[in-house]
Design a protein around this motif. Structure first.
Motif, short mmCIF file in Angstrom:
data_model
loop_
_atom_site.label_atom_id
_atom_site.label_comp_id
_atom_site.label_asym_id
_atom_site.label_seq_id
_atom_site.Cartn_x
_atom_site.Cartn_y
_atom_site.Cartn_z
N LYS A 1 2.13 1.72 -3.56
CA LYS A 1 1.06 2.22 -4.43
C LYS A 1 0.74 3.69 -4.13
CE LYS A 1 -1.18 -2.22 -5.26
NZ LYS A 1 -2.36 -3.04 -5.00
N THR A 2 0.72 4.03 -2.86
CA THR A 2 0.43 5.42 -2.48
C THR A 2 1.52 6.36 -2.99
OG1 THR A 2 -0.76 4.69 -0.51
CG2 THR A 2 0.00 6.97 -0.54
N ARG B 1 0.84 -1.22 0.00
CA ARG B 1 0.00 0.00 0.00
C ARG B 1 0.86 1.25 0.00
NH1 ARG B 1 -3.60 -1.08 5.10
NH2 ARG B 1 -1.52 -1.70 5.76
N ASN B 2 1.99 1.21 0.72
CA ASN B 2 2.92 2.34 0.72
C ASN B 2 3.47 2.58 -0.68
OD1 ASN B 2 2.59 2.47 3.50
ND2 ASN B 2 4.51 1.43 3.94
#
Length: 139
Positions: free
Chosen positions: A107-108, A104-105
């Motif tokens: 992708k963010t 998620r990091n």
């Protein structure tokens, strides 16, 4: 040669002021040194500020698109420079393990890269009508 009491008192007063100024300067230096790890040099603090800086940039771009908002081009450019610097911090080696630890990091950060690249391309056309809206459109 005789020293009169007034000259002695003035010399003592001046010496006291000099000693006091040196003491205060050393206290200020100690305080700055103690606070440095908590402030701008602290990578976790700068990272934690990234979402609020991004929100401020979005707000300034939105306000710039409204007539009479009081936000000028320099304000938008300054906020853009701040978020660009935050992005460099997020890409630093000090955060590489943290970013890579969760997909998620990654992708963010990729989404933030895309948004900043899109905004950078449009920043030169900021005064053209509709550009602020285009800058804020999701990718």
């Amino acid at each position: 040669m005789r020293l009169d009491p007034l000259r002695i008192a003035l010399a003592i007063g001046v010496a006291a002021f000099v000693i006091t100024a040196i003491y205060i300067a050393s206290l200020l230096f100690e305080r700055q040194t103690a606070l440095e790890p908590v402030g701008r040099g602290n990578i976790s603090w700068m990272t934690a500020q990234s979402p609020s800086e991004y929100a401020r940039l979005e707000q300034r771009i939105s306000a710039y698109g409204l007539s009479g908002s009081g936000i000028d081009r320099a304000e938008v450019e300054m906020r853009f420079d701040i978020i660009s610097n935050r992005l460099q911090t997020l890409h630093s080696s000090a955060l590489a393990l943290f970013i890579a630890s969760d997909q998620r990091n990654v992708k963010t950060l990729a989404a933030l890269d895309d948004a900043v690249s899109k905004a950078r391309a449009l920043l030169g056309e900021l005064d053209v009508e509709g550009t602020p809206v285009r800058m804020l459109e999701p990718s």
